[in-house]
Design a protein around this motif. Sequence first.
Motif, PDB file in Angstrom:
ATOM      1  N   VAL A 177      48.504  46.552  23.409  1.00 52.79           N
ATOM      2  CA  VAL A 177      48.174  45.995  24.719  1.00 52.79           C
ATOM      3  C   VAL A 177      49.278  46.415  25.680  1.00 52.79           C
ATOM      4  O   VAL A 177      50.437  46.051  25.495  1.00 52.79           O
ATOM      5  N   LEU A 178      48.899  47.207  26.689  1.00 55.36           N
ATOM      6  CA  LEU A 178      49.861  47.697  27.673  1.00 55.36           C
ATOM      7  C   LEU A 178      49.648  46.960  28.991  1.00 55.36           C
ATOM      8  O   LEU A 178      48.501  46.714  29.405  1.00 55.36           O
ATOM      9  N   LEU A 179      50.755  46.638  29.659  1.00 55.43           N
ATOM     10  CA  LEU A 179      50.703  46.002  30.973  1.00 55.43           C
ATOM     11  C   LEU A 179      50.992  47.057  32.032  1.00 55.43           C
ATOM     12  O   LEU A 179      52.094  47.593  32.112  1.00 55.43           O
ATOM     13  N   LEU A 180      49.979  47.381  32.832  1.00 56.27           N
ATOM     14  CA  LEU A 180      50.105  48.435  33.833  1.00 56.27           C
ATOM     15  C   LEU A 180      50.969  47.962  34.995  1.00 56.27           C
ATOM     16  O   LEU A 180      50.859  46.810  35.432  1.00 56.27           O
ATOM     17  N   PRO A 181      51.820  48.828  35.543  1.00 55.76           N
ATOM     18  CA  PRO A 181      52.725  48.413  36.632  1.00 55.76           C
ATOM     19  C   PRO A 181      52.006  48.188  37.957  1.00 55.76           C
ATOM     20  O   PRO A 181      52.503  47.454  38.814  1.00 55.76           O
ATOM     21  N   GLU A 182      50.844  48.829  38.165  1.00 53.58           N
ATOM     22  CA  GLU A 182      50.078  48.654  39.395  1.00 53.58           C
ATOM     23  C   GLU A 182      48.687  48.131  39.056  1.00 53.58           C
ATOM     24  O   GLU A 182      48.111  48.487  38.028  1.00 53.58           O
ATOM     25  N   LEU A 183      48.141  47.290  39.937  1.00 50.51           N
ATOM     26  CA  LEU A 183      46.827  46.704  39.696  1.00 50.51           C
ATOM     27  C   LEU A 183      45.744  47.780  39.718  1.00 50.51           C
ATOM     28  O   LEU A 183      45.831  48.769  40.447  1.00 50.51           O
ATOM     29  N   VAL A 184      44.694  47.547  38.935  1.00 47.67           N
ATOM     30  CA  VAL A 184      43.583  48.495  38.804  1.00 47.67           C
ATOM     31  C   VAL A 184      42.464  48.093  39.758  1.00 47.67           C
ATOM     32  O   VAL A 184      42.125  46.915  39.888  1.00 47.67           O
ATOM     33  N   GLU A 185      41.870  49.093  40.418  1.00 45.49           N
ATOM     34  CA  GLU A 185      40.716  48.876  41.296  1.00 45.49           C
ATOM     35  C   GLU A 185      39.448  49.353  40.596  1.00 45.49           C
ATOM     36  O   GLU A 185      39.272  50.544  40.326  1.00 45.49           O
ATOM     37  N   SER A 186      38.573  48.424  40.220  1.00 44.77           N
ATOM     38  CA  SER A 186      37.229  48.704  39.746  1.00 44.77           C
ATOM     39  C   SER A 186      37.186  49.444  38.413  1.00 44.77           C
ATOM     40  O   SER A 186      38.126  49.392  37.621  1.00 44.77           O
ATOM     41  N   THR A 187      36.050  50.161  38.184  1.00 44.90           N
ATOM     42  CA  THR A 187      35.735  50.714  36.859  1.00 44.90           C
ATOM     43  C   THR A 187      35.820  52.236  36.817  1.00 44.90           C
ATOM     44  O   THR A 187      35.167  52.862  35.990  1.00 44.90           O
ATOM     45  N   GLY A 188      36.612  52.847  37.679  1.00 44.64           N
ATOM     46  CA  GLY A 188      36.634  54.305  37.764  1.00 44.64           C
ATOM     47  C   GLY A 188      37.754  54.968  36.996  1.00 44.64           C
ATOM     48  O   GLY A 188      38.059  56.132  37.259  1.00 44.64           O
TER      49      GLY A 188
END
Length: 480
Positions: free
Chosen positions: A288-299
């Motif tokens: 489980v990785l925690l991304l440094p920037e938030l993800v927008e949608s399913t792309g």
Amino acid sequence: MFLLLLLCMCGLVLRGDAQDRAALWRGNDRSGRCQYTFNVPSPTEASCPQTGGPEVEGLNARLSLLEVLVSKLTGGGTGGSQGAAARAQPGLQEALNRVTGERNLLQGEKERLGQELEGLQRRMEEMRRETERLRNRPCPLQTPVVPPSLSVQDSGLMRPVGGPNPMSNLMTRPDRQGDSSSSLRDSAWQYGRPGFQELKAEVTEVPAPDTSEDNTGCGELVSVGEPVTHRKADNIAGKYGVWMQDPEAVSPYGPNMVWRIDTIGSDVRQLFGYDDMEQLSKGFPSKVLLLPELVESTGATLYRGSLYYQRRRSRSLIRFDLASESIATRRDLPHAGFHGQFPYSWGGYTDIDLSVDQQGLWAVYSSSKAKGAIVISLLDPHSLEVKRSWETNIRKNSVANSFIICGKLYTVASYTAPDTIINYMYDTKTSQGKSMAIPFRNRYRYNSMIDYNLAQRKLFAWDNFHMVSYDLRLGHQQAN
């Protein structure tokens, strides 16, 4: 004589006097009916009030009215009615003719619509038969080459993958006298089972596979199979999401690694990794990785050891290196809409859709300059710079989703209809597009992500909490 005349005159005078003092009474009897009483006063009742004058006049007026009505009904009124009917007859005939004409027009329109309905039903039946024929047509098989010196043991006879005939990949070879029709004489085949020994006389020579043909499966899409469900998301955050595999995996993660992101919520940054499809179906992530920037949608997509995704509420693209667990590259996609400016028809802030195929990393989006039409850009996977772009005539918000195979963009018509179609294809090689009608199923009726998985040569989709895949069949690549 004179006496008789005098008596008559006296009688007339008395009669007139009696008539002057006569009275007519009107009243209701006990049963409620009107009763008229005519009384003539006697000399002894001279003090009774005189009445009846107005009543007699009223009766005379009513009798006059009755006489007039009877006269009209029996005499002069008949001619008037016949005249009115004669005058009204042309108007009635005209109205009847008009109604008859309108009825005939409606009847003709009904017959025409019935013929059109029959034609549409015939076309639908033809399309259904054609669809069944395409679904039932077997996929072309590629037969592997069997070296002449291959030794086949009793327990290990080679069979072509997917081929029904176990001997279809064998070749006869000419004997030393040049007889090309002779049977196999390789001593290695003498160790097979007797049943196979009997079949070798029926084996005919077949050409070897054409090694010059492109074996990457880059033909045009022919059909899409039924969806196969691999897992259902655990909670409401998984109603929408994206799942993927790296077609060119880099250490420390192997090629079987499966990744997923649940995209519901304002703080989307968790990337779950599973060792293989079986662990995904069981729900046991190994990473489980925690991304440094938030993800927008399913792309989002994976390629060469990096996760590519759009940063929330921006047109910035991010390349996240899985090995170092850090951001390797960040770059804005020029003029791209974001956060609901140019999404797919289902919404979800799907302004920028990243995908990978045989030609590399792609971005599907739109811009104010393109006025909502889909723009396809081929990106450099390291720097995220745009190498080349194509502007199509497809309205992005008119299609449910899209995916790219071999540089060809395919669009899906609906994200909720259980039986929809892939309705359009745009080829970046020729910069031309065309309409299609390839059946496609949304089993769970809310498909929020569709991408081509180059690692397995399948479509991956996220359909209303469910992670599903579709088998594909591609045609032969057209010769240049």
